[in-house]
Design a protein around this motif. Structure first.
Motif, mmCIF file in Angstrom:
data_model
loop_
_atom_site.group_PDB
_atom_site.id
_atom_site.type_symbol
_atom_site.label_atom_id
_atom_site.label_comp_id
_atom_site.label_asym_id
_atom_site.label_seq_id
_atom_site.Cartn_x
_atom_site.Cartn_y
_atom_site.Cartn_z
ATOM 1 N N ILE A 64 0.837 -1.202 0.000
ATOM 2 C CA ILE A 64 0.000 0.000 0.000
ATOM 3 C C ILE A 64 0.870 1.250 0.000
ATOM 4 C CG2 ILE A 64 -1.631 1.360 1.389
ATOM 5 C CD1 ILE A 64 -2.893 -1.372 2.210
ATOM 6 N N GLN A 65 1.933 1.262 0.807
ATOM 7 C CA GLN A 65 2.847 2.412 0.847
ATOM 8 C C GLN A 65 3.521 2.615 -0.518
ATOM 9 O OE1 GLN A 65 3.387 4.794 3.029
ATOM 10 N NE2 GLN A 65 1.852 3.929 4.384
ATOM 11 N N LYS A 67 2.360 1.748 -3.446
ATOM 12 C CA LYS A 67 1.360 2.231 -4.408
ATOM 13 C C LYS A 67 1.078 3.707 -4.198
ATOM 14 C CE LYS A 67 -0.674 -1.910 -5.917
ATOM 15 N NZ LYS A 67 -0.669 -2.123 -7.324
ATOM 16 N N LYS A 68 1.120 4.176 -2.949
ATOM 17 C CA LYS A 68 0.888 5.590 -2.664
ATOM 18 C C LYS A 68 2.020 6.460 -3.217
ATOM 19 C CE LYS A 68 -1.923 5.180 1.503
ATOM 20 N NZ LYS A 68 -1.965 5.433 2.945
ATOM 21 N N LYS A 69 3.225 5.907 -3.272
ATOM 22 C CA LYS A 69 4.378 6.658 -3.762
ATOM 23 C C LYS A 69 4.337 6.832 -5.281
ATOM 24 C CE LYS A 69 7.478 5.287 -0.050
ATOM 25 N NZ LYS A 69 8.680 4.521 0.297
#
Length: 70
Positions: A64-65, A67-69
């Motif tokens: 998830i982290q 993908k956020k980047k």
């Protein structure tokens, strides 16, 4: 009563998830081979699902982290 304490850490030494600090008491009565073997089997039955859940949760959070980047 003997207790096994497990702490899961990532490559940087950070503790993985709040459940990662967990104690598993080994319950044996007479300290016979049979009792010790049973206690170890019980530990595996209880600890391994917890470890797997923690690792999967950490992998999901990392994904998830990432993908956020993007």
């Amino acid at each position: 009563m003997p207790t096994i304490e497990l702490t899961l850490r990532d490559d940087q030494g950070h503790i993985i998830d709040r459940r990662s600090l967990k104690r598993y008491p080994l319950d044996w009565k007479s300290r016979s081979f049979h009792d010790i073997e049973g206690a170890v089997e019980n530990f595996k039955r209880n600890a391994l699902p917890d470890i797997e859940a923690d690792l999967l949760e950490a992998a999901q959070a990392a994904l998830i982290q990432d993908k956020k980047k993007i």
